[in-house]
Design a protein around this motif. Structure first.
Motif, PDB file in Angstrom:
ATOM      1  N   ASN A 129      14.974 -35.938   3.450  1.00 13.58           N
ATOM      2  CA  ASN A 129      14.203 -34.694   3.443  1.00 13.58           C
ATOM      3  C   ASN A 129      12.821 -34.882   2.822  1.00 13.58           C
ATOM      4  O   ASN A 129      12.643 -35.673   1.890  1.00 13.58           O
ATOM      5  N   CYS A 147       6.702 -22.861   2.803  1.00 16.18           N
ATOM      6  CA  CYS A 147       7.441 -22.860   4.072  1.00 16.18           C
ATOM      7  C   CYS A 147       6.492 -22.727   5.258  1.00 16.18           C
ATOM      8  O   CYS A 147       6.707 -23.354   6.305  1.00 16.18           O
ATOM      9  N   GLU A 181       5.027 -26.186   5.718  1.00 16.89           N
ATOM     10  CA  GLU A 181       5.958 -27.178   6.236  1.00 16.89           C
ATOM     11  C   GLU A 181       6.414 -26.875   7.668  1.00 16.89           C
ATOM     12  O   GLU A 181       6.593 -27.786   8.470  1.00 16.89           O
ATOM     13  N   ARG A 214      13.455 -19.550   7.222  1.00 17.15           N
ATOM     14  CA  ARG A 214      13.089 -20.822   6.595  1.00 17.15           C
ATOM     15  C   ARG A 214      13.120 -20.709   5.074  1.00 17.15           C
ATOM     16  O   ARG A 214      13.596 -21.606   4.375  1.00 17.15           O
ATOM     17  N   VAL A 258      15.536 -22.948   2.628  1.00 16.25           N
ATOM     18  CA  VAL A 258      14.967 -23.805   1.575  1.00 16.25           C
ATOM     19  C   VAL A 258      15.480 -23.371   0.208  1.00 16.25           C
ATOM     20  O   VAL A 258      15.819 -24.209  -0.642  1.00 16.25           O
ATOM     21  N   ASN A 312      17.800 -25.802  -2.275  1.00 17.51           N
ATOM     22  CA  ASN A 312      17.338 -26.144  -3.625  1.00 17.51           C
ATOM     23  C   ASN A 312      18.020 -25.320  -4.717  1.00 17.51           C
ATOM     24  O   ASN A 312      17.642 -25.405  -5.879  1.00 17.51           O
ATOM     25  N   LEU A 322      10.636 -29.535  -4.644  1.00 24.51           N
ATOM     26  CA  LEU A 322      11.522 -28.910  -3.663  1.00 24.51           C
ATOM     27  C   LEU A 322      11.742 -29.870  -2.497  1.00 24.51           C
ATOM     28  O   LEU A 322      10.853 -30.655  -2.134  1.00 24.51           O
ATOM     29  N   PHE A 358      12.804 -29.990   1.661  1.00 27.18           N
ATOM     30  CA  PHE A 358      12.686 -29.127   2.824  1.00 27.18           C
ATOM     31  C   PHE A 358      13.566 -29.642   3.948  1.00 27.18           C
ATOM     32  O   PHE A 358      13.264 -30.660   4.576  1.00 27.18           O
TER      33      PHE A 358
END
Length: 214
Positions: free
Chosen positions: A162, A176, A179, A188, A192, A196, A210, A212
């Motif tokens: 990831n 987000c 990404e 999303r 995420v 996390n 974090l 993703f």
């Protein structure tokens, strides 16, 4: 992301344990699929399974033998370069692994390819793929590159891991959008947050790292 058809006896916990090595990550699947009740899934139901790097819980005391056993369990080999790959990802190549720690086990096989273009380096690719140029060594080890250099036209295996991002004045929404783009941002963000284990999406702190899911 892949699609999975629910089989008799399946639970989200069990699917997450099989896919991620950690059943408690089942909310990732629940939120991706907008399940009102994660305890209710039907045989034949099609679920989208986001990619989250497989995790291994360290139950034994750290030793040379334990690390070889982990390498053989996940990769079917005991060679030092494969072992070093997951050690680098987890920052434990020269550090003791504590009992109970979670280890990320990158995919090192035929999981994706990239054709090198002029000007690309392993450090630049690692920064783009994983958000961390220090993981260039992961790409080097997965591709058995003796000197860490690449040439245009060379085809590389892209190890599965990831992306990471270190928070610095960001919000979960802004990260987000960066990404994934602007499509379905709410889903999303939920995925995420689940990956996390973020209970309060508005309470990110500077320096927090974090991951993703893809």
């Amino acid at each position: 992301m892949k699609t999975y058809e629910v089989q008799a006896g399946d639970t989200l916990f069990g699917i997450a344990r099989r896919e991620y090595g950690d059943g408690t990550l089942y909310p990732v699947i629940a939120r991706q699929n907008h399940l009102a009740d994660p305890n209710v899934i039907d045989v034949g139901q099609q679920l989208l399974i986001p990619y989250v790097t497989f995790r291994h819980r360290m139950h034994a005391t750290d030793s040379i033998g334990t690390r070889k056993q982990i390498t053989e369990l996940h990769y079917g080999v005991t060679d030092s370069s494969t072992q070093l790959a997951w050690e680098i990802v987890n920052g434990v190549a020269q550090r003791e692994i504590q009992r109970g720690a979670w280890l990320l086990m990158p995919e090192l096989g035929d999981v994706g390819h990239h054709t090198v273009v002029a000007g690309e380096t392993l450090a630049g690719l690692a920064a783009r793929w994983y958000g961390d140029d220090h993981l260039a060594l992961l790409i080097e080890l997965a591709n058995h590159l003796p000197d860490g250099t690449v040439a245009p036209g060379q085809v590389l295996i892209v190890p599965g891991l990831n992306r990471r991002h270190r928070v610095s004045g960001d919000t979960l929404e802004s990260l987000c959008r960066f990404e994934y783009g602007d499509a379905d941002v709410a889903t999303r963000m939920a995925v995420v947050a689940a990956a996390n284990r973020i209970a309060e999406p508005d309470a990110l702190f500077s320096g927090q790292t974090l991951v993703f899911p893809s």
